[in-house]
Design a protein around this motif. Structure first.
Motif, PDB file in Angstrom:
ATOM      1  N   LEU A 114       0.818  -1.212   0.000  1.00 19.58           N
ATOM      2  CA  LEU A 114       0.000   0.000   0.000  1.00 19.58           C
ATOM      3  C   LEU A 114       0.849   1.257   0.000  1.00 19.58           C
ATOM      4  CD1 LEU A 114      -2.710  -1.042   2.623  1.00 19.58           C
ATOM      5  CD2 LEU A 114      -2.691  -1.410   0.146  1.00 19.58           C
ATOM      6  N   SER A 115       0.351   2.272  -0.681  1.00 17.23           N
ATOM      7  CA  SER A 115       0.944   3.607  -0.630  1.00 17.23           C
ATOM      8  C   SER A 115      -0.133   4.579  -0.159  1.00 17.23           C
ATOM      9  CB  SER A 115       1.490   4.024  -1.989  1.00 17.23           C
ATOM     10  OG  SER A 115       0.486   3.989  -2.983  1.00 17.23           O
ATOM     11  N   TYR A 116       0.324   5.644   0.488  1.00 14.27           N
ATOM     12  CA  TYR A 116      -0.579   6.606   1.119  1.00 14.27           C
ATOM     13  C   TYR A 116      -0.283   8.007   0.575  1.00 14.27           C
ATOM     14  CZ  TYR A 116      -1.066   2.595   4.213  1.00 14.27           C
ATOM     15  OH  TYR A 116      -1.277   1.338   4.695  1.00 14.27           O
ATOM     16  N   PRO A 117      -1.135   8.961   0.862  1.00  9.23           N
ATOM     17  CA  PRO A 117      -0.917  10.322   0.339  1.00  9.23           C
ATOM     18  C   PRO A 117       0.478  10.862   0.660  1.00  9.23           C
ATOM     19  CG  PRO A 117      -3.111  10.150   1.290  1.00  9.23           C
ATOM     20  CD  PRO A 117      -2.399   8.860   1.612  1.00  9.23           C
ATOM     21  N   ASN A 118       0.961  11.723  -0.236  1.00  9.11           N
ATOM     22  CA  ASN A 118       2.262  12.386  -0.096  1.00  9.11           C
ATOM     23  C   ASN A 118       3.435  11.416  -0.132  1.00  9.11           C
ATOM     24  OD1 ASN A 118       0.961  14.949   0.267  1.00  9.11           O
ATOM     25  ND2 ASN A 118       0.547  14.367   2.397  1.00  9.11           N
ATOM     26  N   GLY A 119       3.245  10.301  -0.856  1.00  7.30           N
ATOM     27  CA  GLY A 119       4.343   9.368  -1.061  1.00  7.30           C
ATOM     28  C   GLY A 119       4.680   8.499   0.127  1.00  7.30           C
ATOM     29  N   ARG A 120       3.824   8.438   1.135  1.00 11.53           N
ATOM     30  CA  ARG A 120       4.120   7.628   2.328  1.00 11.53           C
ATOM     31  C   ARG A 120       3.874   6.144   2.050  1.00 11.53           C
ATOM     32  NH1 ARG A 120       0.321   8.239   5.884  1.00 11.53           N
ATOM     33  NH2 ARG A 120      -0.987   9.696   4.717  1.00 11.53           N
ATOM     34  N   PHE A 121       4.691   5.288   2.681  1.00 19.12           N
ATOM     35  CA  PHE A 121       4.463   3.852   2.645  1.00 19.12           C
ATOM     36  C   PHE A 121       4.024   3.320   4.009  1.00 19.12           C
ATOM     37  CE2 PHE A 121       7.403   4.470  -0.933  1.00 19.12           C
ATOM     38  CZ  PHE A 121       6.640   3.884  -1.939  1.00 19.12           C
ATOM     39  N   GLN A 122       3.881   4.205   4.988  1.00 19.08           N
ATOM     40  CA  GLN A 122       3.369   3.831   6.303  1.00 19.08           C
ATOM     41  C   GLN A 122       2.132   4.669   6.604  1.00 19.08           C
ATOM     42  OE1 GLN A 122       4.362   1.371   8.199  1.00 19.08           O
ATOM     43  NE2 GLN A 122       6.102   0.812   6.919  1.00 19.08           N
ATOM     44  N   PRO A 123       1.085   4.048   7.175  1.00 17.84           N
ATOM     45  CA  PRO A 123      -0.138   4.799   7.462  1.00 17.84           C
ATOM     46  C   PRO A 123       0.001   5.636   8.726  1.00 17.84           C
ATOM     47  CG  PRO A 123      -0.374   2.569   8.242  1.00 17.84           C
ATOM     48  CD  PRO A 123       0.963   2.634   7.542  1.00 17.84           C
ATOM     49  N   ARG A 124      -0.841   6.641   8.824  1.00 17.92           N
ATOM     50  CA  ARG A 124      -0.877   7.447  10.058  1.00 17.92           C
ATOM     51  C   ARG A 124      -1.477   6.656  11.216  1.00 17.92           C
ATOM     52  NH1 ARG A 124      -2.486  11.698   6.304  1.00 17.92           N
ATOM     53  NH2 ARG A 124      -0.792  13.234   6.132  1.00 17.92           N
ATOM     54  N   ASP A 125      -2.417   5.795  10.916  1.00 14.88           N
ATOM     55  CA  ASP A 125      -3.073   4.988  11.950  1.00 14.88           C
ATOM     56  C   ASP A 125      -3.702   3.773  11.280  1.00 14.88           C
ATOM     57  OD1 ASP A 125      -5.621   5.839  10.840  1.00 14.88           O
ATOM     58  OD2 ASP A 125      -5.447   7.678  12.023  1.00 14.88           O
ATOM     59  N   GLU A 126      -4.276   2.896  12.093  1.00 14.73           N
ATOM     60  CA  GLU A 126      -4.831   1.654  11.554  1.00 14.73           C
ATOM     61  C   GLU A 126      -6.103   1.895  10.737  1.00 14.73           C
ATOM     62  OE1 GLU A 126      -3.212  -1.291  11.455  1.00 14.73           O
ATOM     63  OE2 GLU A 126      -1.723   0.165  12.126  1.00 14.73           O
ATOM     64  N   GLY A 127      -6.810   2.966  11.032  1.00 15.14           N
ATOM     65  CA  GLY A 127      -7.975   3.297  10.218  1.00 15.14           C
ATOM     66  C   GLY A 127      -7.568   3.609   8.783  1.00 15.14           C
ATOM     67  N   GLU A 128      -6.490   4.398   8.641  1.00 14.65           N
ATOM     68  CA  GLU A 128      -6.022   4.714   7.296  1.00 14.65           C
ATOM     69  C   GLU A 128      -5.518   3.456   6.590  1.00 14.65           C
ATOM     70  OE1 GLU A 128      -3.574   8.354   5.355  1.00 14.65           O
ATOM     71  OE2 GLU A 128      -2.359   7.067   6.680  1.00 14.65           O
ATOM     72  N   ARG A 129      -4.814   2.593   7.310  1.00 13.94           N
ATOM     73  CA  ARG A 129      -4.350   1.349   6.706  1.00 13.94           C
ATOM     74  C   ARG A 129      -5.533   0.528   6.176  1.00 13.94           C
ATOM     75  NH1 ARG A 129       0.293  -1.522   7.832  1.00 13.94           N
ATOM     76  NH2 ARG A 129       0.517  -0.548   9.878  1.00 13.94           N
ATOM     77  N   ALA A 130      -6.577   0.400   6.983  1.00 13.77           N
ATOM     78  CA  ALA A 130      -7.734  -0.389   6.573  1.00 13.77           C
ATOM     79  C   ALA A 130      -8.408   0.211   5.342  1.00 13.77           C
ATOM     80  CB  ALA A 130      -8.733  -0.502   7.721  1.00 13.77           C
ATOM     81  N   ARG A 131      -8.578   1.541   5.339  1.00 14.55           N
ATOM     82  CA  ARG A 131      -9.242   2.180   4.190  1.00 14.55           C
ATOM     83  C   ARG A 131      -8.449   1.990   2.909  1.00 14.55           C
ATOM     84  NH1 ARG A 131      -9.522   6.207   7.947  1.00 14.55           N
ATOM     85  NH2 ARG A 131      -8.084   7.571   6.795  1.00 14.55           N
ATOM     86  N   TYR A 132      -7.127   2.214   2.987  1.00 14.50           N
ATOM     87  CA  TYR A 132      -6.319   2.116   1.768  1.00 14.50           C
ATOM     88  C   TYR A 132      -6.136   0.668   1.325  1.00 14.50           C
ATOM     89  CZ  TYR A 132      -5.594   7.038   1.095  1.00 14.50           C
ATOM     90  OH  TYR A 132      -5.812   8.368   0.807  1.00 14.50           O
ATOM     91  N   GLY A 133      -6.191  -0.259   2.267  1.00  8.91           N
ATOM     92  CA  GLY A 133      -6.238  -1.670   1.882  1.00  8.91           C
ATOM     93  C   GLY A 133      -7.508  -1.993   1.120  1.00  8.91           C
ATOM     94  N   THR A 134      -8.610  -1.391   1.552  1.00 10.60           N
ATOM     95  CA  THR A 134      -9.885  -1.587   0.858  1.00 10.60           C
ATOM     96  C   THR A 134      -9.859  -0.961  -0.531  1.00 10.60           C
ATOM     97  OG1 THR A 134     -11.095  -1.645   2.952  1.00 10.60           O
ATOM     98  CG2 THR A 134     -12.366  -1.151   0.976  1.00 10.60           C
ATOM     99  N   TYR A 135      -9.304   0.248  -0.638  1.00 10.31           N
ATOM    100  CA  TYR A 135      -9.219   0.892  -1.953  1.00 10.31           C
ATOM    101  C   TYR A 135      -8.400   0.033  -2.918  1.00 10.31           C
ATOM    102  CZ  TYR A 135     -10.558   5.054   0.795  1.00 10.31           C
ATOM    103  OH  TYR A 135     -11.182   5.939   1.643  1.00 10.31           O
ATOM    104  N   ALA A 136      -7.275  -0.518  -2.416  1.00  6.78           N
ATOM    105  CA  ALA A 136      -6.443  -1.366  -3.268  1.00  6.78           C
ATOM    106  C   ALA A 136      -7.201  -2.610  -3.709  1.00  6.78           C
ATOM    107  CB  ALA A 136      -5.167  -1.760  -2.523  1.00  6.78           C
ATOM    108  N   LEU A 137      -7.992  -3.168  -2.793  1.00 10.16           N
ATOM    109  CA  LEU A 137      -8.768  -4.358  -3.132  1.00 10.16           C
ATOM    110  C   LEU A 137      -9.851  -4.027  -4.162  1.00 10.16           C
ATOM    111  CD1 LEU A 137      -9.253  -7.337  -2.648  1.00 10.16           C
ATOM    112  CD2 LEU A 137     -10.691  -6.734  -0.692  1.00 10.16           C
ATOM    113  N   TYR A 138     -10.513  -2.869  -3.989  1.00  8.98           N
ATOM    114  CA  TYR A 138     -11.481  -2.422  -4.997  1.00  8.98           C
ATOM    115  C   TYR A 138     -10.832  -2.420  -6.377  1.00  8.98           C
ATOM    116  CZ  TYR A 138     -14.560  -0.197  -1.404  1.00  8.98           C
ATOM    117  OH  TYR A 138     -15.385   0.070  -0.350  1.00  8.98           O
ATOM    118  N   ARG A 139      -9.678  -1.780  -6.443  1.00 10.70           N
ATOM    119  CA  ARG A 139      -9.016  -1.615  -7.741  1.00 10.70           C
ATOM    120  C   ARG A 139      -8.579  -2.957  -8.309  1.00 10.70           C
ATOM    121  NH1 ARG A 139      -4.609   3.117  -7.779  1.00 10.70           N
ATOM    122  NH2 ARG A 139      -4.449   2.300  -9.894  1.00 10.70           N
TER     123      ARG A 139
END
Length: 318
Positions: A147-172
């Motif tokens: 997973l990648s996150y806004p502003n080029g980050r490879f680590q999430p700010r918190d577990e909520g962000e990790r879960a959301r971006y994992g879901t977005y990746a799965l959607y795609r």
């Protein structure tokens, strides 16, 4: 013939933001890749993560004989795309990205951004198969689980962000698998018993993952089940993952944080799968592939020689 797929991992010429920093590192990478391809000796090899078309030409120039190249025109934001290295002439049949019209756009980030196309093109070609007839092959590179996150980050700010971006990746990835399945339907044209068709590439998930299963078509008749040797109407449109034919100790193509994964796949039509004489990962006859363990930040291996993936291949009789 030997048909395979290999993620070449950041194949760029030196000097850019993603490839090797200098010429020496670039030459070392090319030499490592060329040594594997020479030993593998494929007739047709689908490749992923070609960041610079000229770099693929450089790689082909290090191989014996004259190789034909075909590359998708649809690269992602880093410039990486899929393609083929072939010992025989290939004709491009399709270079597709669009999701099926019936599929609604999918969300990709917290801002509500939506996409209607795959991040990287699906390239389909026709070549001469093992029996002398036409072989139709599509190569892909689906959305990564890394997973990648806004502003080029490879680590999430918190577990909520990790879960959301994992879901977005799965959607795609699911939407991309659906689009790839639509291309497979075109290549099969309802005649899997009579057509040699393969879909291969980096699916970025394992054999039983939902996104991988989308590509198979009608359920049932998997290799190793009683239905495999029994003909049914699903054979016309079904694809078979050759993973069960790979020796268990070799059944992985990447090592993620110490865990072995088979995320690169070869899927075959009914007519083709029943002519497979061998399947494997890495190099034939060499046992389990030796691979580095990768973490969540792909930049950590910038300029590393070789690849963090192993080739996945099948040998097909005439």
């Amino acid at each position: 013939m030997l048909l395979g797929t290999w993620n070449l991992e950041n194949l760029y010429r030196p000097g850019g933001p993603y490839g090797p920093e200098d010429e020496a590192a670039y030459e070392a990478k090319l030499a490592a890749l060329a040594a594997v391809i020479t030993e593998l000796d494929p007739t047709l090899l689908g490749v992923q993560e070609v960041g610079d078309p000229e770099a693929l030409k450089d790689l082909a120039g290090m191989l014996d004989d004259d190789w034909q190249l075909a590359l998708s025109e649809h690269a992602d934001s880093r410039g990486i795309r899929v393609g083929f290295l072939s010992r025989t002439a290939v004709t491009v049949l399709a270079d597709a990205t669009a999701f099926p019209a019936e599929l609604r756009p999918v969300q990709v980030d917290d801002s509500g951004g939506m996409v209607t196309r795959a991040g990287r093109g699906f390239l389909a070609v026709e070549a001469v198969g093992a029996g002398g007839g036409p072989l139709r092959v599509a190569v892909c590179h689906l959305k990564s689980k890394l997973l990648s996150y806004p502003n080029g980050r490879f680590q999430p700010r918190d577990e909520g962000e990790r879960a959301r971006y994992g879901t977005y990746a799965l959607y795609r990835r699911a939407a991309e698998a659906t689009a790839l399945r639509a291309l497979a339907d075109e290549l099969l044209d309802g005649d899997g018993q009579g057509r040699d068709v393969a879909v291969l590439g980096d699916l970025n998930d394992e054999v039983q993952a939902a996104t991988t299963q989308i590509l198979l078509g009608p359920p049932g008749s998997e290799i190793g089940t009683p239905g495999y040797e029994k003909a049914d109407k699903g054979d016309a449109t079904r694809l078979w993952d050759v993973a069960p034919l790979i020796p268990p100790g070799q059944r992985y193509s990447r090592v993620n944080s110490g865990r072995r994964e088979l995320i690169d796949h070869v899927l075959l039509s009914h007519r083709l799968v029943h002519r497979v004489t061998a399947a494997g990962t890495g190099l034939p006859g060499e046992g389990p592939p030796g691979l580095p363990s990768v973490g969540p930040d792909p930049a950590e291996r910038r300029g590393a020689p070789g690849s963090d993936h192993a080739p996945v291949w099948v040998r097909i009789g005439g």
